[in-house]
Design an enzyme around this catalytic site. Structure first.
Site, short mmCIF file in Angstrom:
data_model
loop_
_atom_site.label_atom_id
_atom_site.label_comp_id
_atom_site.label_asym_id
_atom_site.label_seq_id
_atom_site.Cartn_x
_atom_site.Cartn_y
_atom_site.Cartn_z
N ARG A 150 -2.12 -2.88 -26.59
CA ARG A 150 -1.29 -3.11 -25.40
C ARG A 150 -0.28 -4.23 -25.64
O ARG A 150 0.69 -4.37 -24.91
CB ARG A 150 -2.16 -3.40 -24.17
CG ARG A 150 -1.35 -3.51 -22.89
CD ARG A 150 -2.12 -3.40 -21.56
NE ARG A 150 -3.54 -3.60 -21.64
CZ ARG A 150 -4.14 -4.80 -21.61
NH1 ARG A 150 -3.43 -5.90 -21.51
NH2 ARG A 150 -5.46 -4.87 -21.68
N TYR A 171 20.26 5.45 -9.50
CA TYR A 171 19.20 6.41 -9.76
C TYR A 171 18.18 6.35 -8.60
O TYR A 171 17.71 5.28 -8.25
CB TYR A 171 18.52 6.08 -11.08
CG TYR A 171 17.36 6.99 -11.39
CD1 TYR A 171 17.58 8.32 -11.69
CD2 TYR A 171 16.06 6.52 -11.36
CE1 TYR A 171 16.53 9.17 -11.94
CE2 TYR A 171 14.99 7.36 -11.62
CZ TYR A 171 15.23 8.68 -11.91
OH TYR A 171 14.18 9.52 -12.16
N ASP A 209 21.63 -1.09 -15.53
CA ASP A 209 21.04 0.15 -16.05
C ASP A 209 22.13 0.84 -16.87
O ASP A 209 23.13 1.31 -16.33
CB ASP A 209 20.57 1.02 -14.87
CG ASP A 209 19.81 2.26 -15.34
OD1 ASP A 209 20.13 2.78 -16.44
OD2 ASP A 209 18.93 2.73 -14.60
N LYS A 245 16.48 9.69 -21.91
CA LYS A 245 17.73 10.43 -21.83
C LYS A 245 18.44 10.43 -23.19
O LYS A 245 17.93 10.99 -24.13
CB LYS A 245 18.60 9.84 -20.71
CG LYS A 245 17.82 9.57 -19.40
CD LYS A 245 17.40 10.83 -18.67
CE LYS A 245 16.42 10.59 -17.53
NZ LYS A 245 16.84 9.65 -16.50
C1 LIG Z 1 16.16 8.91 -15.51
C2 LIG Z 1 16.72 7.59 -15.11
C3 LIG Z 1 15.88 6.51 -14.84
C4 LIG Z 1 14.37 6.64 -14.85
O1 LIG Z 1 13.87 6.82 -16.13
P1 LIG Z 1 12.51 7.63 -16.46
O2 LIG Z 1 12.45 7.54 -17.94
O3 LIG Z 1 12.68 9.01 -15.92
O4 LIG Z 1 11.40 6.89 -15.77
C5 LIG Z 1 16.45 5.30 -14.55
N1 LIG Z 1 17.80 5.14 -14.49
C6 LIG Z 1 18.64 6.17 -14.73
C7 LIG Z 1 20.12 5.95 -14.65
C8 LIG Z 1 18.13 7.43 -15.05
O5 LIG Z 1 18.97 8.46 -15.26
#
Ligand SMILES: *Cc1c(COP(=O)(O)O)cnc(C)c1O
Length: 330
Positions: A15, A66, A137, A162
């Site tokens: 962890r 998001y 983000d 992504k």
């Molecule tokens: C998909 C996404 C998230 C969340 O990420 P996960 O890996 O699905 O938990 C956060 N911010 C943006 C801009 C996203 O497209």
């Protein structure tokens, strides 16, 4: 794959660290210009940051971020932990004004799925003057197109699910900072909360990272070509594209019905949520009840992949042409 290590070494327990995490974190940290920490998902990374926000303080965030991030803020607000002030990130003066009295300014640029772009430097300056941290983000832009730490943001968030992993086969998140103190605080919270990734997921993401520049170059070129063609199509009322990246949102003349027809009738484009994979996917965002009502009902968010652009266009055009032909009065 080890969960525990021979006592007395660098890492004692899985962890707290893992050599494959470290390799991924080193690579992502180098790209963003800071030190990275991998998390079980993008939202696990988001939650770890928001957990640090002080009781009763104000968080400024985009109204179209998001939806998982906005939902976490709403949840904290409903439990009396914070007050959230949602802003239009394209209105820099409004965001700067909202920074007053805030402890955290959350940015997402471009935003999901409205593709709004924030002017990061003046917002960072206002936030820092108010004593607030700035989180960006950077999922849509990736570190190849935007490096928020070089614009003095404090923390970068990624859904590495992504573009970074890039093959729609991994859930992974990351935080990156160049502030050593902040890094230690975030690492400690990850150790404590345990929202850690599996070694295999980080290995896949590291493998994906090796082709990020090639994938993004091709996907972006495809996106730009499709934007040109979509802009001229009579079935499309609006094309939203910030001029970079591989995510495009379109609003269809025929609203939700037309958007649903488009996402159900194509054969190359896959109807699916999520984004940033090598294959082109799209969805009507308002099919999700949590999506804000300010997102048009007929908005389709398109994640452009690396296929042949003519295959992608022909697949879309066949349905778009049909929508125009079947329009009442035509
Ligand atoms: C998909 C996404 C998230 C969340 O990420 P996960 O890996 O699905 O938990 C956060 N911010 C943006 C801009 C996203 O497209």
């Amino acid at each position: 794959m080890a969960s525990t290590y021979v006592a007395g070494g660098d890492v004692e327990y899985g962890r707290y660290g893992n050599p494959t995490w470290s390799a991924f974190e080193q690579a992502l940290g180098d790209l963003e210009g800071g030190r990275a920490l991998a998390f079980a998902s993008g939202l696990a990374a988001v939650a770890t940051v928001l957990d640090l926000v002080g009781h009763g303080t104000k968080v400024v965030a985009p109204r179209h971020a998001y939806n998982g991030s906005v939902m976490q803020l709403a949840d904290l607000e409903s439990r009396g932990r914070i007050t959230a002030e949602l802003v239009d990130v394209t209105d820099t003066d409004a965001v700067v004004a909202a920074c007053e009295g805030a402890s955290l300014v959350w940015l997402e640029s471009p935003t999901n799925p409205a593709l709004e772009v924030a002017d990061i430097p003046p917002i960072v300056a206002a936030a820092h003057a108010a004593g607030a941290y700035v989180v960006v983000d950077n999922t849509f832009a990736t570190p190849l197109l935007q490096q928020p730490l070089s614009l003095e943001a404090d923390i970068v968030v990624h859904s590495a699910t992504k573009f970074i992993a890039g093959h729609s086969d991994v859930l992974l998140g990351a935080l990156v900072t160049k502030d050593a103190e902040l890094f230690d605080v975030l690492k400690k919270r990850r150790d404590m909360i345990g929202a850690v990734p599996g070694p295999f997921e980080t290995w896949l993401a590291l493998r994906g990272l090796r082709t990020l520049h090639v994938r993004l170059e091709r996907a972006q070129a495809n996106a730009k070509e499709l934007v040109d063609r979509l802009t001229q199509h009579p079935a499309v009322a609006e094309v939203r594209y910030p001029g970079f990246g591989a995510i495009v949102s379109i609003v269809l003349e025929g609203g939700a019905l037309a958007a649903d027809l488009l996402t159900h009738k194509t054969t190359v484009w896959v109807h699916a949520t999520s984004l940033g994979g090598v294959e082109s996917t799209f969805e009507r965002r308002r099919r999700w009840k949590v999506e804000p009502a300010t997102i048009p009902d007929g908005l389709v968010r398109m994640s452009v992949g690396i296929e042949d652009v003519n295959d992608l266009w022909d697949d879309l055009a066949a349905v778009l042409d049909q929508l125009v032909a079947e329009r009442p009065g035509s």
